[in-house]
Design an enzyme around this catalytic site. Sequence first.
Site, PDB file in Angstrom:
ATOM      1  N   ASP A 199       0.852  -1.193   0.000  1.00 46.54           N
ATOM      2  CA  ASP A 199       0.000   0.000   0.000  1.00 46.54           C
ATOM      3  C   ASP A 199       0.890   1.247   0.000  1.00 46.54           C
ATOM      4  OD1 ASP A 199      -3.223   0.500   1.003  1.00 46.54           O
ATOM      5  OD2 ASP A 199      -1.824   2.195   1.060  1.00 46.54           O
ATOM      6  N   ILE A 200       0.521   2.236  -0.807  1.00 46.58           N
ATOM      7  CA  ILE A 200       1.328   3.444  -0.956  1.00 46.58           C
ATOM      8  C   ILE A 200       1.291   4.302   0.316  1.00 46.58           C
ATOM      9  CG2 ILE A 200      -0.412   5.061  -1.884  1.00 46.58           C
ATOM     10  CD1 ILE A 200       1.620   5.645  -4.177  1.00 46.58           C
ATOM     11  N   ASN A 238     -12.786  -3.070   2.506  1.00 42.06           N
ATOM     12  CA  ASN A 238     -13.692  -1.930   2.554  1.00 42.06           C
ATOM     13  C   ASN A 238     -14.605  -1.973   1.330  1.00 42.06           C
ATOM     14  OD1 ASN A 238     -12.340  -1.026   4.865  1.00 42.06           O
ATOM     15  ND2 ASN A 238     -10.850   0.114   3.644  1.00 42.06           N
ATOM     16  N   GLY A 249     -15.803   2.817   3.482  1.00 46.49           N
ATOM     17  CA  GLY A 249     -14.448   3.363   3.430  1.00 46.49           C
ATOM     18  C   GLY A 249     -13.672   2.985   2.180  1.00 46.49           C
ATOM     19  N   HIS A 254     -10.181  -5.381  -3.259  1.00 39.41           N
ATOM     20  CA  HIS A 254      -8.848  -5.616  -2.697  1.00 39.41           C
ATOM     21  C   HIS A 254      -8.937  -5.995  -1.235  1.00 39.41           C
ATOM     22  CE1 HIS A 254      -9.812  -1.309  -2.452  1.00 39.41           C
ATOM     23  NE2 HIS A 254      -9.141  -1.282  -1.300  1.00 39.41           N
TER      24      HIS A 254
END
Length: 118
Positions: free
Chosen positions: A32-33, A92, A98, A105
Amino acid sequence: MHDPDCLFCKIVQGRIPSRKVHEDEEFFAFHDIRPAAPIHFLVVPKAHVASMAQVSDAHAPMLGRMMALAPRLAMQEGCNPYPEGGFRLMVNTGAEGGQEVHHLHLHVLGGPRPWARG
Ligand code: 5GP
Ligand code: ZN
């Protein structure tokens, strides 16, 4: 299979760079970035599915394989062993759930606490 306007479809295809964790015929996993924990990566099916709201019985085997893959990748990425360690799996769904990126994912979060978010 791919949605040309979808961010994660572009990542799966290598059109947008990512830090790859795993790839096989069916799934792509990448860091995750904006990590919310010391270990935070995403597992996505390569075939575009917008969210859990779109899944049907036909998706059940794929979802089962995705859930079964996550613990293996969690250990590979350095999550500590259960029960003192462990990891969190999160999906989510929709705005109130969210969800920001509309390609299904599975978040995998782990590592020593405290975590940045949650
Ligand atoms: P969601 O809120 O939809 O459940 O999660 C989307 C996640 O994707 C967020 O945690 C966000 O940090 C991550 N993300 C958004 N854009 C990118 C990107 O371009 N590359 C990577 N690696 N992660 C991204
Ligand atoms: Zn997509």
